[in-house]
Design a protein around this motif. Sequence first.
Motif, short mmCIF file in Angstrom:
data_model
loop_
_atom_site.label_atom_id
_atom_site.label_comp_id
_atom_site.label_asym_id
_atom_site.label_seq_id
_atom_site.Cartn_x
_atom_site.Cartn_y
_atom_site.Cartn_z
N ARG A 1 28.54 9.72 16.94
CA ARG A 1 28.10 10.67 15.93
C ARG A 1 29.20 11.61 15.49
NH1 ARG A 1 23.34 13.33 19.23
NH2 ARG A 1 25.00 13.15 20.81
N TYR A 2 30.23 11.75 16.33
CA TYR A 2 31.26 12.75 16.07
C TYR A 2 32.66 12.16 16.04
CZ TYR A 2 27.16 15.41 17.44
OH TYR A 2 25.88 15.89 17.54
N CYS A 3 32.75 10.90 15.59
CA CYS A 3 34.06 10.29 15.42
C CYS A 3 33.97 9.29 14.28
CB CYS A 3 34.54 9.62 16.71
SG CYS A 3 33.69 8.09 17.14
N PHE A 4 35.03 8.53 14.06
CA PHE A 4 35.10 7.64 12.90
C PHE A 4 34.07 6.53 12.94
CE2 PHE A 4 38.56 6.33 15.83
CZ PHE A 4 38.13 5.04 16.16
N ASP A 5 33.33 6.38 14.05
CA ASP A 5 32.25 5.39 14.14
C ASP A 5 30.92 5.90 13.55
OD1 ASP A 5 33.76 3.38 15.46
OD2 ASP A 5 33.48 4.40 17.37
N TYR A 6 30.95 7.03 12.91
CA TYR A 6 29.75 7.74 12.44
C TYR A 6 28.75 6.82 11.73
CZ TYR A 6 27.00 11.29 9.92
OH TYR A 6 25.99 12.07 9.42
N PHE A 7 29.23 5.95 10.85
CA PHE A 7 28.34 5.10 10.05
C PHE A 7 27.99 3.78 10.71
CE2 PHE A 7 30.03 7.56 6.29
CZ PHE A 7 28.82 8.19 6.01
N ARG A 8 28.42 3.58 11.96
CA ARG A 8 28.11 2.33 12.66
C ARG A 8 27.00 2.55 13.68
NH1 ARG A 8 33.51 -0.18 14.89
NH2 ARG A 8 32.23 -2.08 14.99
N TRP A 9 26.15 1.56 13.81
CA TRP A 9 24.99 1.66 14.71
C TRP A 9 25.45 1.55 16.17
CZ3 TRP A 9 20.39 3.39 13.54
CH2 TRP A 9 19.34 3.20 14.43
N PRO A 10 24.75 2.21 17.10
CA PRO A 10 25.09 2.05 18.52
C PRO A 10 25.00 0.58 18.94
CG PRO A 10 23.61 3.90 18.24
CD PRO A 10 23.67 3.21 16.91
N SER A 11 25.87 0.20 19.85
CA SER A 11 25.90 -1.19 20.32
C SER A 11 24.62 -1.53 21.08
CB SER A 11 27.11 -1.41 21.22
OG SER A 11 28.30 -1.18 20.50
N SER A 12 24.12 -2.73 20.87
CA SER A 12 22.89 -3.17 21.54
C SER A 12 23.21 -3.94 22.81
CB SER A 12 22.07 -4.05 20.60
OG SER A 12 22.69 -5.33 20.45
N HIS B 1 34.71 -2.30 11.57
CA HIS B 1 35.55 -1.14 11.88
C HIS B 1 36.26 -0.64 10.62
CE1 HIS B 1 38.49 1.43 13.94
NE2 HIS B 1 39.39 0.88 13.12
N PHE B 2 36.96 -1.53 9.93
CA PHE B 2 37.77 -1.10 8.79
C PHE B 2 36.91 -0.75 7.57
CE2 PHE B 2 41.04 -3.15 11.35
CZ PHE B 2 42.09 -2.25 11.20
N LEU B 3 35.74 -1.33 7.45
CA LEU B 3 34.86 -0.98 6.33
C LEU B 3 34.22 0.39 6.50
CD1 LEU B 3 32.97 -4.34 5.68
CD2 LEU B 3 34.37 -3.11 4.00
N ASN B 4 33.94 0.78 7.75
CA ASN B 4 33.09 1.95 7.99
C ASN B 4 33.77 3.15 8.63
OD1 ASN B 4 30.53 0.75 7.06
ND2 ASN B 4 30.84 -0.65 8.76
N ALA B 5 35.02 3.02 9.06
CA ALA B 5 35.70 4.16 9.70
C ALA B 5 35.79 5.32 8.72
CB ALA B 5 37.09 3.75 10.16
N VAL B 6 35.43 6.53 9.20
CA VAL B 6 35.43 7.70 8.32
C VAL B 6 36.13 8.89 8.98
CG1 VAL B 6 33.30 7.09 7.12
CG2 VAL B 6 33.18 8.47 9.20
N LYS B 7 36.48 9.84 8.13
CA LYS B 7 36.95 11.14 8.57
C LYS B 7 35.93 12.18 8.16
CE LYS B 7 41.95 10.29 8.22
NZ LYS B 7 43.22 10.76 7.58
N ALA C 1 14.85 8.55 22.84
CA ALA C 1 15.93 9.54 22.86
C ALA C 1 17.12 9.05 22.05
CB ALA C 1 16.35 9.82 24.31
N MET C 2 17.44 7.76 22.16
CA MET C 2 18.54 7.20 21.38
C MET C 2 18.27 7.33 19.89
SD MET C 2 19.92 3.27 21.15
CE MET C 2 18.44 2.79 20.24
N MET C 3 17.05 7.00 19.47
CA MET C 3 16.72 7.09 18.05
C MET C 3 16.80 8.52 17.54
SD MET C 3 16.35 4.07 17.00
CE MET C 3 15.75 4.49 15.36
N GLN C 4 16.38 9.47 18.35
CA GLN C 4 16.49 10.87 17.96
C GLN C 4 17.95 11.28 17.81
OE1 GLN C 4 14.17 13.18 17.09
NE2 GLN C 4 12.69 11.51 17.17
N GLU C 5 18.79 10.83 18.70
CA GLU C 5 20.21 11.17 18.61
C GLU C 5 20.84 10.59 17.36
OE1 GLU C 5 21.28 11.47 23.40
OE2 GLU C 5 21.74 9.66 22.27
N VAL C 6 20.46 9.35 17.05
CA VAL C 6 21.09 8.66 15.93
C VAL C 6 20.64 9.23 14.58
CG1 VAL C 6 21.23 6.46 14.71
CG2 VAL C 6 21.45 6.52 17.19
#
Length: 303
Positions: free
Chosen positions: A123-134, A157-163, A264-269
């Motif tokens: 939630r707080y790094c460049f993975d922001y727009f990627r879903w948690p790993s299943s 990774h390269f499509l979704n990495a953000v600042k 809890a995971m869904m609430q975090e996401v």
Amino acid sequence: MTRLERVFAILDHKGIGLEIGPSHSPFAPKKKGYHVHIVDHASKQDLIRKYQGHQVNLDNIEDVDFIWSGQKLSDLVGKKKHYDWIIASHVIEHTTDLVTFLQECSALLKDTGVLSLVIPDKRYCFDYFRWPSSTGDVLQAYLEERTIHSPGVVADHFLNAVKSGGEIAWSKFTQGKKEFVHSPQVAKDSFVQAQKSSDYIDVHNWRFTPSSFRLLLHDLLSFGYVDLGEVISYDTVGSEFYFSLGKSSSQKVRVYNRSRLTQAMMQEVKYDRASVFNPLVYILRLTRMSVLRKLAKLLLGRK
């Protein structure tokens, strides 16, 4: 607590340890008296050359005992049940096969040993727009015995990495516009390269929040693929959280209800905590709630 205190919360400082991938910022440097072996992807000399010109302290780079090129850690180190502790900070998200990594750490640890992990919060790094790993994705990589990242992972990774605010890692207090790091063309070129080459392309393969990592551990333990469970953990500080894992056969590991973990995971996401700390948003929410409460009282005929 400091980062060091969280990492060493239940580690035996006087025991023998292994630090994996410390690069230029080890938690347990030899020069401070730690009895530690270092695993990294390159020698000390190569790491110094790699970080030359970067704003890092090159003096912190350790003598590397074992250069890791993807083989099993127990084969690389040549020992089993040898270490009192293992530290891996910002390592597991890069692994191609997370199950094997955890199994190998367990094999290297004594029965009372501890694996201390520092993990980026998606939630707080460049993975922001990627879903948690299943769990399924992690198990599939294990079954395929992956040694490099799949082209699809590289593309994601390269499509979704953000600042956010110009930074690739931030905290819940950060108020910044989310901007993509790479162009679509760079993402396409990387995807094509990953299909043609057998070289390892370094990206974040796995993404976690505290509850999603806890859920993954729960599933891998219940399936019998790993024997490491949570002994103690610390929630996200800045852009990272902390887990200390021990062997479930000889240590008291925490047990959770899976249904509650998924909720809890869904609430975090889905809950963007950053907005809570925006004063204007907070005031507007309070105002809206106040108006709604007054309207409800009028409709119910109450003062």
